[in-house]
Design a protein around this motif. Structure first.
Motif, short mmCIF file in Angstrom:
data_model
loop_
_atom_site.label_atom_id
_atom_site.label_comp_id
_atom_site.label_asym_id
_atom_site.label_seq_id
_atom_site.Cartn_x
_atom_site.Cartn_y
_atom_site.Cartn_z
N SER A 121 0.66 -1.13 0.07
CA SER A 121 0.12 -0.07 -0.04
C SER A 121 0.63 1.26 0.05
CB SER A 121 -0.87 0.01 1.15
OG SER A 121 -1.84 -1.17 1.06
N ALA A 122 1.87 1.19 0.57
CA ALA A 122 2.89 2.33 0.81
C ALA A 122 3.48 2.77 -0.49
CB ALA A 122 3.94 2.07 1.87
N ALA A 123 3.86 1.62 -1.02
CA ALA A 123 4.45 1.75 -2.70
C ALA A 123 3.43 2.59 -3.49
CB ALA A 123 4.98 0.33 -3.13
N LEU A 124 2.09 1.94 -3.49
CA LEU A 124 1.21 2.32 -4.30
C LEU A 124 0.91 3.97 -3.94
CD1 LEU A 124 -0.90 1.92 -6.56
CD2 LEU A 124 -2.49 1.07 -4.57
N ARG A 125 0.94 4.15 -2.67
CA ARG A 125 0.87 5.55 -2.25
C ARG A 125 1.79 6.74 -2.74
NH1 ARG A 125 -0.78 3.25 2.56
NH2 ARG A 125 1.35 3.84 3.53
N GLN A 126 3.00 6.01 -2.84
CA GLN A 126 3.93 6.60 -3.17
C GLN A 126 4.06 6.93 -4.60
OE1 GLN A 126 6.07 8.14 -1.18
NE2 GLN A 126 7.59 8.87 -2.71
N ARG A 127 3.35 5.98 -5.34
CA ARG A 127 3.74 6.28 -6.78
C ARG A 127 2.54 7.21 -7.03
NH1 ARG A 127 4.02 0.50 -7.25
NH2 ARG A 127 1.76 0.18 -7.57
N ARG A 128 1.17 7.01 -6.49
CA ARG A 128 0.25 8.20 -6.93
C ARG A 128 0.41 9.62 -6.32
NH1 ARG A 128 -3.96 4.07 -4.99
NH2 ARG A 128 -3.77 4.63 -2.78
N LEU A 129 1.27 9.60 -5.06
CA LEU A 129 1.65 10.93 -4.90
C LEU A 129 2.79 11.55 -5.64
CD1 LEU A 129 2.49 13.02 -2.50
CD2 LEU A 129 3.99 11.54 -1.50
N LEU A 130 3.70 10.70 -6.18
CA LEU A 130 4.53 11.43 -7.00
C LEU A 130 3.98 11.90 -8.39
CD1 LEU A 130 7.56 9.15 -6.86
CD2 LEU A 130 7.26 11.24 -5.81
N GLU A 131 2.69 11.01 -8.98
CA GLU A 131 2.12 11.32 -10.14
C GLU A 131 1.30 12.60 -9.82
OE1 GLU A 131 -0.29 8.23 -10.76
OE2 GLU A 131 1.25 6.79 -11.44
N ARG A 132 0.77 12.82 -8.67
CA ARG A 132 -0.05 14.08 -8.25
C ARG A 132 0.82 15.20 -8.19
NH1 ARG A 132 -3.71 10.37 -4.11
NH2 ARG A 132 -5.47 10.09 -5.49
N VAL A 133 2.01 14.93 -7.71
CA VAL A 133 2.96 16.13 -7.62
C VAL A 133 3.36 16.59 -8.95
CG1 VAL A 133 5.13 16.94 -6.80
CG2 VAL A 133 3.83 15.74 -5.08
N SER A 134 3.50 15.78 -9.83
CA SER A 134 4.07 15.94 -11.22
C SER A 134 2.98 16.73 -11.85
CB SER A 134 4.44 14.80 -11.94
OG SER A 134 4.86 14.91 -12.99
N GLY A 135 1.78 16.09 -11.82
CA GLY A 135 0.63 16.72 -12.33
C GLY A 135 0.30 18.10 -11.85
N ALA A 136 0.45 18.38 -10.46
CA ALA A 136 0.13 19.62 -10.00
C ALA A 136 1.21 20.56 -10.28
CB ALA A 136 0.05 19.68 -8.40
N THR A 137 2.22 20.35 -10.38
CA THR A 137 3.60 21.26 -11.02
C THR A 137 3.20 21.51 -12.35
OG1 THR A 137 4.96 19.99 -9.31
CG2 THR A 137 6.05 21.18 -11.22
N ALA A 138 2.94 20.50 -13.19
CA ALA A 138 2.74 20.84 -14.72
C ALA A 138 1.62 21.89 -14.62
CB ALA A 138 2.67 19.47 -15.22
#
Length: 357
Positions: A121-138
């Motif tokens: 679950s932590a690995a999945l949350r981390q992937r989602r987090l990085l995707e969201r940070v990348s998306g929000a930054t863009a």
């Protein structure tokens, strides 16, 4: 052997075991430490820093109820295994229960299964987090670029950015959000995403409804949009600004409000935040020298998040303040920020920093 195993995992995730049975606590700690660092404490001892991978509660029901309340204040729920004594607790998605009188092998089987599940679950949350940070930054970069070039600002972009911030912070908490944002040297975008994350955390803490929470986070994402029109050499100057540079910098709230107003899609309350987030309660802020009740609640909240973010961020010309240091500076700045909101803001920021430690 348990000590050697614990040292191997000292810098990684850990299991928090709270038990009032010393011999059982010691036996479980030794076994768990073979696969993951285990911090075992009796009740009444301060909780260790850092966010645990799994919490095991081996306590009387009254103690568990009190600890559940404490843990609930530290952001999204951590998986918990309760060694139940008496009636089982109400079911919850993150909670597993086994009778305290169960054989130790059964307890450990549940512990190891939950560690494995929590790791996935932590690995999945981390992937989602990085995707969201990348998306929000863009999205923030696109909004700022459009503002700099005089292109139309899209309200839908701000809405998507708001959803990404809220989804990430609600799932992983402010500490993990900031850690992911701070991995990248993205200047004003980094600050914008930090302020938005703090706004999402604080707005949820004080119980804003979903519509008001989205409004607050959208305002936080846009609060510095006027800086898109400020020269980069002023924004990134690694020294105090001179009088002329300061005059230009202090135009960014006015510029930002005009940019949003020109497109007609943004709420007046958001424009109010963009224009007035540098006002002070004592009337010595800018650009309109507002004071007291003339400053709206939304502006006051974003102003607190803005100052706290600025003080705790890395800058080329200074070390970041710790959350405690930043809050002390803010409290001592009489006449600037709303003292009641600041008192409400402080606990979640201190708890978030403890979990991030």
């Amino acid at each position: 052997m348990a000590l050697d195993a614990a040292s191997r995992f000292s810098d990684g995730p850990y299991v928090l075991l709270i038990s009032d049975r010393p011999s059982e606590r010691s036996a479980l700690e030794r076994a768990i430490a073979l696969v993951m660092n285990c911090r075992a404490i009796p009740p009444g001892v301060p909780l260790p820093s850092g966010r645990p991978h799994l919490v095991i509660l081996d306590l009387p029901p009254a103690h568990i109820a009190k600890l559940q309340s404490t843990l609930a204040q530290h952001g999204p729920p951590v998986p918990r295994l309760v060694l139940a004594r008496g009636e089982p607790m109400p079911a919850a998605r993150y909670l597993r229960q086994v009778p305290a009188a169960s054989p130790r092998q059964l307890v450990l089987a549940n512990v190891f299964a939950m560690i494995e599940e929590a790791t996935r679950s932590a690995a999945l949350r981390q992937r989602r987090l990085l995707e969201r940070v990348s998306g929000a930054t863009a999205i923030v970069a696109e909004i700022f670029d459009s503002a700099a070039l005089g292109a139309r600002l899209q309200r839908a972009d701000a809405d998507r950015g708001t959803e990404l911030v809220l989804a990430a912070v609600s799932e992983v908490g402010i500490a993990d959000w900031l850690a992911a944002v701070w991995r990248h040297e993205i200047g004003v975008y980094q600050h914008t995403l930090g302020v938005a994350g703090h706004a999402a955390t604080f707005g949820s803490q004080i119980g804003l409804n979903q519509a008001d929470l989205k409004l607050l986070v959208r305002a936080a994402l846009l609060h510095d949009i006027g800086k898109a029109r400020i020269p980069v050499e002023i924004l990134n100057k690694p020294a105090p600004l001179n009088a002329e540079e300061l005059r230009l910098m202090q135009r960014h709230p006015d510029i930002g409000a005009d940019l949003l107003r020109a497109h007609g899609d943004f709420e007046d309350t958001v424009i109010d935040v963009v224009r007035h987030h540098h006002e002070r309660l004592d009337g010595r802020g800018y650009p309109d020298r507002l004071s007291g009740p003339a400053i709206s609640d939304l502006v006051r909240i974003v102003a607190i998040c803005d100052v706290f973010s600025a003080l705790t961020e890395r800058r080329t010309y200074r070390q970041p303040a710790t959350p405690a240091e930043a809050l002390s500076i803010m409290a001592d700045s009489t006449g600037h920020l709303d003292p009641d909101l600041l008192r409400a803001f402080a606990p979640s920021m201190l708890k978030g920093s403890a979990l991030a430690a």
